[in-house]
Structure formats: C-alpha cells, structure tokens
Design an enzyme around this catalytic site. Sequence first.
Site, mmCIF file in Angstrom:
data_model
loop_
_atom_site.group_PDB
_atom_site.id
_atom_site.type_symbol
_atom_site.label_atom_id
_atom_site.label_comp_id
_atom_site.label_asym_id
_atom_site.label_seq_id
_atom_site.Cartn_x
_atom_site.Cartn_y
_atom_site.Cartn_z
ATOM 1 C CB CYS A 47 -0.201 59.847 11.572
ATOM 2 S SG CYS A 47 0.730 58.493 11.529
ATOM 3 C CB CYS A 50 2.973 61.974 10.264
ATOM 4 S SG CYS A 50 2.188 61.225 8.896
ATOM 5 C CG ASN A 72 6.080 49.020 20.055
ATOM 6 O OD1 ASN A 72 5.344 49.904 20.640
ATOM 7 N ND2 ASN A 72 5.680 48.287 19.096
ATOM 8 C CG HIS A 110 -0.301 59.058 6.538
ATOM 9 N ND1 HIS A 110 -0.064 58.495 7.842
ATOM 10 C CD2 HIS A 110 -1.752 59.087 6.636
ATOM 11 C CE1 HIS A 110 -1.286 58.104 8.485
ATOM 12 N NE2 HIS A 110 -2.010 58.271 7.594
ATOM 13 C CG ASN A 150 1.238 42.556 11.484
ATOM 14 O OD1 ASN A 150 1.394 41.394 10.926
ATOM 15 N ND2 ASN A 150 1.276 42.742 12.891
ATOM 16 N N GLY A 156 -4.602 43.593 11.751
ATOM 17 C CA GLY A 156 -4.218 44.355 12.989
ATOM 18 C C GLY A 156 -3.567 45.305 13.126
ATOM 19 C CB SER A 158 -2.779 49.942 15.713
ATOM 20 O OG SER A 158 -1.421 50.054 15.934
ATOM 21 C CG HIS A 161 3.152 56.830 8.579
ATOM 22 N ND1 HIS A 161 3.156 58.028 8.580
ATOM 23 C CD2 HIS A 161 4.451 56.221 8.047
ATOM 24 C CE1 HIS A 161 4.269 58.352 8.175
ATOM 25 N NE2 HIS A 161 4.935 57.390 7.869
ATOM 26 C CG HIS A 163 4.313 50.976 10.947
ATOM 27 N ND1 HIS A 163 3.103 51.252 10.485
ATOM 28 C CD2 HIS A 163 4.323 50.334 12.078
ATOM 29 C CE1 HIS A 163 2.171 50.828 11.565
ATOM 30 N NE2 HIS A 163 3.075 50.184 12.457
ATOM 31 C CD GLN A 165 5.484 45.957 15.329
ATOM 32 O OE1 GLN A 165 5.632 45.763 16.777
ATOM 33 N NE2 GLN A 165 4.037 45.646 14.984
ATOM 34 C CD GLU A 179 10.958 28.841 8.412
ATOM 35 O OE1 GLU A 179 12.064 29.514 8.403
ATOM 36 O OE2 GLU A 179 10.086 29.055 8.217
ATOM 37 C CG HIS A 277 11.563 33.283 9.106
ATOM 38 N ND1 HIS A 277 10.610 32.116 8.979
ATOM 39 C CD2 HIS A 277 10.966 33.997 9.849
ATOM 40 C CE1 HIS A 277 9.871 32.411 9.732
ATOM 41 N NE2 HIS A 277 9.983 33.507 10.265
ATOM 42 C CE LYS A 307 -8.201 28.755 5.274
ATOM 43 N NZ LYS A 307 -8.983 27.759 4.945
ATOM 44 C CG PHE A 308 -12.409 33.894 8.871
ATOM 45 C CD1 PHE A 308 -12.170 34.943 9.746
ATOM 46 C CD2 PHE A 308 -13.122 34.185 7.803
ATOM 47 C CE1 PHE A 308 -12.429 36.345 9.762
ATOM 48 C CE2 PHE A 308 -13.581 35.495 7.646
ATOM 49 C CZ PHE A 308 -13.404 36.571 8.722
ATOM 50 C CE1 TYR A 312 -9.603 18.085 9.735
ATOM 51 C CE2 TYR A 312 -7.942 19.808 8.529
ATOM 52 C CZ TYR A 312 -8.318 18.370 8.787
ATOM 53 O OH TYR A 312 -7.751 17.397 8.511
ATOM 54 C CD GLN A 319 -9.763 23.286 3.437
ATOM 55 O OE1 GLN A 319 -10.289 24.305 4.234
ATOM 56 N NE2 GLN A 319 -10.141 23.144 2.348
#
Length: 337
Positions: A47, A50, A72, A110, A150, A156, A158, A161, A163, A165, A179, A277, A307-308, A312, A319
């Site tokens: 990793c 680590c 990054n 980790h 995330n 998503g 990757s 560990h 963390h 961003q 907003e 925010h 949920k995708f 619509y 929805q």
Amino acid sequence: MFDTTHRRLNRLTGEWVLVSPHRTARPWQGQVEDARVPELPAYDPECYLCPGNERAGGHRTPAYDGTFVFDNDFAALTPGVAQAVSDRGGLLVAESERGVCRVVCYSPRHDLPLGQLPVERIRAVMDTWADQYTELGGLDWVSWVQVFENRGAAMGASNPHPHGQIWAEERLPTEAVRELAAQESAAAAGSCLLCDYLAVEEADGARIVLQDEHVTVLVPFWAVWPFETLVLPRGHCGALPDLDGARRDALADALRRLSRRYDSLFGVPFPYTMGLHQRPTDGGAHPGWHLHGHFYPPLLRSATVRKFMVGYELLAQPQRDITPESAAERLRAAVER
C-alpha cells in the site's frame, strides 16, 4: 407527509427530487452486488499510503504517526496553469482553472476507517482539515476548498487505506454556486437558511438521526440518495476554523457515530462520498454561509443492492423510492458498533 408520488424542493440548490414510496413493493429490487468484505491488515507492504512505502514517481510515504498530507501524485488540478479564455460566439466557452489537490491519510493504520478511529484521532483529522482550509484558502487566487472522502470501491476509491482528499480551486464549482445563492438570498432577508431549516427539522423530528448540544445529523427532507445525511453544527458558523474545541470534539464524535451506524445498517463497511461545504475563500465575507457536511451513500435495500442514477435521473430529475423519513428511522435504530 405524502404517502403517494410527490416531489420535494432542495432549498440549498433549488432542485427538485421525485419521491415514489409505492415502488418499494415492486418485484425487482435492484442489481445484486458482491458483499464479501476482505480482511485488511494493520499494515500492507504493497500500500503506497502505509508508512515507509514507495508511491508513484519514486516518492516515499514517511513513517508518520498521525495524519499525513501530501500533494496528489496524479492531481486533477495544478497551480501552474497559464491563464487563458476561449469563447467562440458565446457557445464554445472554456477557461483555464488553477488548483491544488492533496491527499489526507487519517492514520497509519491500513485497517481502520474514519468511524473506527478513537474520537481524539478523528478530532486530529478534523484539525488537519481546518489547517488545510486556512492554508489553501489563504492563497490569494483560491476561491473554494473542498474536503471530501470516497469510501469503498463502489464509490471509486482506488485504495482501501483510510484517506480523503482536499481540492482547492480558483473558482466556485457548480454545487458551491447553487448553495451560495440560496444562502445569500436568505441572508439578504436577515436570516440563515440552514439555521432556519435546522429549527424546522428539530421541531418535526421525523428525519433526525442523532444530535447533541452542538451537532445534529439528519436525513434531509430533499434527500436524493437512499440513506443520504446532512451534518449540521447547531450554532451558526461558516467553516471548521470557526469551531472551538468543544464543538470540534462534538463534530468528530458525530462523524464517528454516523459512520458506525452506516456500517451497522447492512452489516458491511458502508460505501459513501462524504464532503464538507465551508465558506468560500474568494475574499467575500459570506456571513450567511453555514458549515455543513454531506454524506451520499449508494446502498439501497441491502448490502448487495445499489441505487443507480440512470434513465429518468440523468434525463429529467433525481428520484427516490424509500422516503427520507423511513431512512432516518432505520438509521436511528442502527446499533453503533
């Protein structure tokens, strides 16, 4: 509240969400995902996050014992971008965008996500977020500092560990613009949008998940994602540096408790996108901005059903099936393990 199809207004963004409670009775309950959870070691020699391990380009992660922040290695935004604008008839419009992208490792472990860290460790993460907001927001060309995480491959991530961003950029992104407009409109009328909204939610109680004297966590009335939550400091404040020690401790504890309830809900590490925010750093005072956190988890009915946002949702408007009230009820009942 309505028990038939209706739509709800998101007062923060001005967008509508369609709510269809009757659809929970339909036969097909969504795509089934693999719910197996791999056991992670406390340290993984492969990793790159680590302590002591090599990252991309020959960089090496130091032997840290707390939080660790670095630029990054594959940044989406970079500071050394030449200023440029292109406009062809007002239809093909583009402009350069400077920024800074950083990674924040929550701890050297980790195998311990944010919610499994002790409160004092989460508070250390929060202090790091506050310091980064102050540092990056202090650059004279940065208008927005976005802290986010995330969690899980479904969102998503990757690397498992724990963390997050931080992206700092030159101009306000789309969600911040929406907003800000809503909150400044309320401020012009002499009120705070989210203070007023919180008072209504606390009086109603149906969507409250947890709260103490400093922080309330709720499923927003206009939630799009099934178990979406909004984290709100109860006293007006614009950004993390505005919070004193007691309020930072309370926010750290709220994040710990919420994360553990998510994990308990379906018995798996709950994937989500989480973000704070905070007040824009574009030089304006923005007294109406109220610090808040968003949690957007994709799981719908179980650990294996997601949920995708398709069809619509992409072509018309968001929805949802299960109501925000029923989602809040389930989160209230979840055990904090």
